[in-house]
Scaffold this active site. Structure first.
Site, PDB file in Angstrom:
ATOM      1  N   ASP A   1      -2.355   6.266  -3.446  1.00  0.00           N
ATOM      2  CA  ASP A   1      -2.389   5.390  -2.413  1.00  0.00           C
ATOM      3  C   ASP A   1      -2.183   6.284  -1.123  1.00  0.00           C
ATOM      4  O   ASP A   1      -1.072   6.985  -1.104  1.00  0.00           O
ATOM      5  CB  ASP A   1      -1.291   4.442  -2.299  1.00  0.00           C
ATOM      6  CG  ASP A   1      -1.415   3.267  -1.429  1.00  0.00           C
ATOM      7  OD1 ASP A   1      -1.850   3.720  -0.118  1.00  0.00           O
ATOM      8  OD2 ASP A   1      -1.126   2.448  -1.729  1.00  0.00           O
TER       9      ASP A   1
ATOM     10  N   HIS B   1      -4.795   1.927  -2.715  1.00  0.00           N
ATOM     11  CA  HIS B   1      -4.429   0.888  -2.430  1.00  0.00           C
ATOM     12  C   HIS B   1      -5.263  -0.386  -2.317  1.00  0.00           C
ATOM     13  O   HIS B   1      -4.964  -1.334  -1.544  1.00  0.00           O
ATOM     14  CB  HIS B   1      -4.044   1.254  -0.790  1.00  0.00           C
ATOM     15  CG  HIS B   1      -3.529   0.507   0.069  1.00  0.00           C
ATOM     16  ND1 HIS B   1      -1.847   0.520  -0.197  1.00  0.00           N
ATOM     17  CD2 HIS B   1      -3.505  -0.461   1.139  1.00  0.00           C
ATOM     18  CE1 HIS B   1      -1.391  -0.467   0.792  1.00  0.00           C
ATOM     19  NE2 HIS B   1      -2.290  -0.710   1.414  1.00  0.00           N
TER      20      HIS B   1
ATOM     21  N   SER C   1       0.772  -4.896   0.497  1.00  0.00           N
ATOM     22  CA  SER C   1       0.804  -4.239   1.631  1.00  0.00           C
ATOM     23  C   SER C   1       1.390  -4.830   2.984  1.00  0.00           C
ATOM     24  O   SER C   1       2.848  -5.074   2.692  1.00  0.00           O
ATOM     25  CB  SER C   1      -0.692  -3.593   1.983  1.00  0.00           C
ATOM     26  OG  SER C   1      -0.417  -2.428   3.183  1.00  0.00           O
TER      27      SER C   1
END
Lengths: 282, 282
Positions: free
Chosen positions: A227, A260, A151
Site C-alpha cells: 500500500d 490500497h 482508509s
C-alpha cells in the site's frame, strides 16, 4: 424524515437498495446504500456499517466490495453511507484537492466555519442515520451492530467504535488511517475542520483514544504491505504499538503484496463479514 | 507481437493484470484483463474466457464480476477481452447509439465496409488472443478451455462455443442474446457488419447453429426474469426451444427477481466458475 428509494436491485439472495433523505444533521440531502438479505417475516438481522475512504461515495463498496454473498450467508444487513455532505452550497477544498472537503468528511463534526455548517459526519453516523435505519427498515436489529471501513473510513470505524463501546459488538478496518493527528491527510483535514487546538483533535484519533483509556470489544485489521499510503499516511505500526501499550485485544494482519484498492478490500471482505457475524450472533 | 503490461494488482490470492497489444486482426491496440491464481511453478491452469456485453470494456467484469475468489479456489485463469476495436480511425454508430459500433462488436468478422477493416472480433477471440495468451502466460493450459459471457457476450460465448466444440469443454452464459437474427439489437448490428444476406448471419446465431447441427459439450444459462431486455432482445425462450428441438443438453435457469446488471452476474458467477472448473478438471 422521509426516505426516498432511489433504486432496489436483487442481488445474492437479497435486496441492494440506494436511499436518499434530507439530513437535519448536515443540512443536505444524503445518500446511502443498504443491503438486506432475504429473511423470514419478523426476523431481525444484525447490522454491519461500512465507512468508505477518501473520494468515495456509497457506490464504490456497493459495486466493488464483494460483501453481498457473505452478508446473505450470515444474515447481516450492510449499510454504506456517503463520505461527506454534498451540494452546491457545501464548501470544498479551495484548490480542488481530493483529500479534503467533498468526499473527505473524515467522520468529524467540524467546529470551524465555513465547514461547521454542513460537515457533521460524526453526528450523522453516530445519531441520525442509525435512527433513520431503525425507523425505516423493520428487519434491522440495532441492538446488534458492528462497524468496519476503509482508509479514512477505517479511521471512522475505529474512532466511532472506540467512542461508542456499547453500540458496537465488533470493530474492524481495512488499511485504516490509525493516527490522523500525526499524518498529512489528518493534519490538513483536522486543521480546517477543527482549528488549531490539537487537544480537540484527540477525540478523532484512534491511537490517542486508546491512550486516553477507551477500548474496543474486539478488533480486526487488514493492511496491504504494498500500500503506497502505508508509511506516510496510514501508519499501521502506530496502532500496533498503541494496542500493545494499552492492552487492547487486536488482530492486525499485514497482507503481503496487497495495495490500497478494492482489489485488496474485496479479497478480505468475506472474512471480515464472517468475523463480525460470529460476534453479532454470540 | 509484444504484450504491454498496463497494471498488475494482487487480489484474492492471485494476480489481476491488464494488458495491451497491437492486434494484427483488428488493426488497433487491444486491451484485456487476465487473472492468474497463485500456483506452484510449472503448474498449468485451465482457462475460462468471459465475453462482455454492450458498452463494456475489459474493466466492467474485472471490477464488478466477483470471479476472483472462485477462480483462486478452483485454480482457473480468467480472461476478459474488450468488446470491440477502439481508436480514432475505428468507425462508430453514426448516431452515437450504444448498441452498435464501439463497445458493440458482437463477436463477428464484419464483411461490409467501413466495418470490415477493424471489426473482426470473431477472429480476434477465436485465433489471435488465445495464441497471444499461450505465448505470454506460461501457466495457461489451452488444452483445457471454457467460455462464458453476458448478454452480447453470452451470444459470443454460445456461438464461439458452438463453432469450436473441440476447443471448449464447457460453455455457459448470463442473460445471453440467444437469437440475434431475430431481435432488434442483432438485426441492426448484423445488417451493418454483415450486409443484407441473412443466410450469412446464421453463423452468428446460437439457435440457428443448433438447428444447423452444431452442438455444445454442456451448457449452463442463468437469466433474470426481471431483466427488461428479456422479452424483446434476449429471448431465452427461443434457446429453450432450440435445445429441446435439437437434443442439446442444457440447464437454462430463470432467476426470479434478477435484472440484467452486474448485481445479477456477480450473484451467479461463483457457481459458473465452479461448474466450468468441474468440467475442466474432469
Amino acid at each position: 424524515m422521509t426516505l426516498e428509494t432511489l433504486s432496489t436491485i436483487r442481488s445474492h439472495g437479497g435486496t441492494q437498495g440506494v436511499y436518499s433523505h434530507a439530513s437535519t444533521t448536515t443540512g443536505t440531502d444524503m445518500t446511502f446504500a443498504l443491503f438486506v438479505p432475504d429473511h423470514a417475516p419478523g426476523t431481525k438481522l444484525p447490522v454491519l456499517w461500512y465507512l468508505s475512504g477518501l473520494t468515495c461515495t456509497h457506490a464504490n463498496v456497493m459495486e466493488k466490495g464483494e460483501y453481498r454473498a457473505a452478508c446473505a450467508e450470515h444474515g447481516v444487513i450492510f449499510v454504506a453511507p456517503d463520505t461527506s455532505p454534498r451540494g452546491e452550497d457545501v464548501p470544498d477544498d479551495p484548490d480542488g484537492a481530493w483529500d479534503f472537503g467533498l468526499g473527505a468528511g473524515f467522520y468529524v463534526d467540524a467546529t470551524v466555519e465555513p465547514w461547521a455548517k454542513h460537515y457533521r459526519m460524526r453526528s450523522y453516523i453516530e445519531d441520525e442515520l442509525p435512527s433513520l435505519v431503525l425507523r425505516n427498515f423493520a428487519s434491522a436489529d440495532l441492538t446488534r451492530q458492528a462497524i468496519t471501513g476503509h482508509s479514512m473510513g477505517g479511521h471512522g470505524a475505529l474512532t466511532i467504535g472506540l467512542r461508542n463501546p456499547d453500540r458496537f459488538r465488533s470493530v474492524s478496518a481495512f488499511s485504516p488511517i490509525v493516527a490522523p493527528i500525526r499524518c498529512p491527510w489528518g493534519e490538513k483535514a483536522f486543521g480546517h475542520y477543527l482549528g488549531d487546538d490539537r487537544e480537540a483533535w484527540r477525540a478523532y484519533d484512534a491511537c490517542a483514544l486508546l491512550d486516553d483509556g477507551l477500548r474496543l470489544p474486539d478488533l480486526l485489521v487488514d493492511q496491504g504491505d504494498a500500500d503506497t499510503f502505508l508509511a506516510e499516511q496510514l501508519r499501521t505500526d502506530l496502532l500496533v504499538e498503541a494496542c500493545e501499550r494499552n492492552g487492547q485485544k487486536a488482530a492486525i494482519r499485514m497482507q503481503p503484496g496487497y495495495d490500497h484498492s478494492y482489489f485488496f478490500i474485496s479479497t478480505f471482505m468475506a472474512e471480515h463479514v464472517a468475523w463480525h457475524a460470529e460476534r453479532l450472533k454470540a
